[in-house]
Design a protein around this motif. Structure first.
Motif, PDB file in Angstrom:
ATOM      1  N   UNK A   1       1.040  -1.211   0.040  1.00  0.00           N
ATOM      2  CA  UNK A   1       0.197  -0.072   0.017  1.00  0.00           C
ATOM      3  C   UNK A   1       0.959   1.205   0.172  1.00  0.00           C
ATOM      4  N   UNK A   2       1.835   1.068   0.888  1.00  0.00           N
ATOM      5  CA  UNK A   2       2.899   2.439   0.830  1.00  0.00           C
ATOM      6  C   UNK A   2       3.634   2.535  -0.453  1.00  0.00           C
TER       7      UNK A   2
ATOM      8  N   UNK B   1       2.167   5.856  -7.384  1.00  0.00           N
ATOM      9  CA  UNK B   1       1.330   6.641  -8.057  1.00  0.00           C
ATOM     10  C   UNK B   1       1.719   8.175  -8.066  1.00  0.00           C
ATOM     11  N   UNK B   2       2.099   8.715  -6.657  1.00  0.00           N
ATOM     12  CA  UNK B   2       2.432  10.083  -6.465  1.00  0.00           C
ATOM     13  C   UNK B   2       3.696  10.366  -7.187  1.00  0.00           C
ATOM     14  N   UNK B   3       4.774   9.704  -7.391  1.00  0.00           N
ATOM     15  CA  UNK B   3       6.011  10.037  -7.980  1.00  0.00           C
ATOM     16  C   UNK B   3       5.909  10.098  -9.583  1.00  0.00           C
ATOM     17  N   UNK B   4       4.946   9.019 -10.051  1.00  0.00           N
ATOM     18  CA  UNK B   4       4.678   8.706 -11.608  1.00  0.00           C
ATOM     19  C   UNK B   4       3.961   9.819 -11.844  1.00  0.00           C
TER      20      UNK B   4
ATOM     21  N   UNK C   1       9.557   1.967 -10.154  1.00  0.00           N
ATOM     22  CA  UNK C   1      10.056   0.990  -9.025  1.00  0.00           C
ATOM     23  C   UNK C   1       9.086   0.728  -8.025  1.00  0.00           C
ATOM     24  N   UNK C   2       8.459   1.903  -7.377  1.00  0.00           N
ATOM     25  CA  UNK C   2       7.552   1.603  -6.227  1.00  0.00           C
ATOM     26  C   UNK C   2       6.284   0.716  -6.952  1.00  0.00           C
ATOM     27  N   UNK C   3       5.925   0.977  -7.833  1.00  0.00           N
ATOM     28  CA  UNK C   3       4.703   0.487  -8.541  1.00  0.00           C
ATOM     29  C   UNK C   3       5.102  -1.112  -8.694  1.00  0.00           C
ATOM     30  N   UNK C   4       6.104  -1.282  -9.270  1.00  0.00           N
ATOM     31  CA  UNK C   4       6.569  -2.495  -9.403  1.00  0.00           C
ATOM     32  C   UNK C   4       6.917  -3.353  -8.224  1.00  0.00           C
ATOM     33  N   UNK C   5       7.186  -2.595  -7.044  1.00  0.00           N
ATOM     34  CA  UNK C   5       7.281  -3.250  -5.603  1.00  0.00           C
ATOM     35  C   UNK C   5       5.981  -3.446  -5.081  1.00  0.00           C
ATOM     36  N   UNK C   6       4.952  -2.517  -5.204  1.00  0.00           N
ATOM     37  CA  UNK C   6       3.575  -2.940  -4.863  1.00  0.00           C
ATOM     38  C   UNK C   6       3.344  -4.357  -5.489  1.00  0.00           C
TER      39      UNK C   6
END
Length: 127
Positions: free
Chosen positions: A14-15, A21-24, A54-59
């Motif tokens: 979730x984080x 989403x924010x950074x992208x 990268x954060x989206x991929x981590x999610x």
């Protein structure tokens, strides 16, 4: 233990989803205007968007491999990658004197380390 690991991975996902989403999708200038986003003012747009992706991929990597039963070893691998990302975040926020954010990132790092350790050792996915 399995449920605890799922909850920890879900919280991290979730984080990661929110941050990704924010950074992208949020313009860099808008990010830089908010508390915690000041670092983006000194970073290139491509770098910020890459971190977002990268954060989206981590999610995705923290949940879907195990949920779908396709390469579930990617869950702890993704958690290790999240640990590395949080080390970078802690260094960045530390340089800016944002110690509350350093502490928050250390909580995320600890959760990710717990997921990695738990899924590699304590309760690995089998099958």
């Amino acid at each position: 233990m399995n449920l605890t690991l799922w909850i920890a991975a879900g919280l991290l996902a979730a984080v990661a989803l929110l941050g990704g989403i924010t950074k992208t999708f949020v313009p860099k200038e808008e990010l830089a205007a908010h508390n915690g986003g000041e670092w983006t003012g000194q970073a290139g747009v491509g770098f910020v968007k890459t971190l977002g992706i990268l954060e989206l991929l981590a999610a995705v990597g923290l949940i879907l491999p195990a949920a779908l039963g396709i390469a579930p070893v990617m869950v702890p691998v993704t958690a290790v990658c999240w640990v590395l990302l949080m080390v970078g975040a802690m260094i960045t926020h530390g340089r800016l004197g944002q110690f509350k954010l350093v502490m928050l990132n250390s909580v995320y790092l600890a959760l990710a380390a717990f997921v990695a350790w738990g899924r590699f050792s304590l309760e690995p996915f089998t099958g």
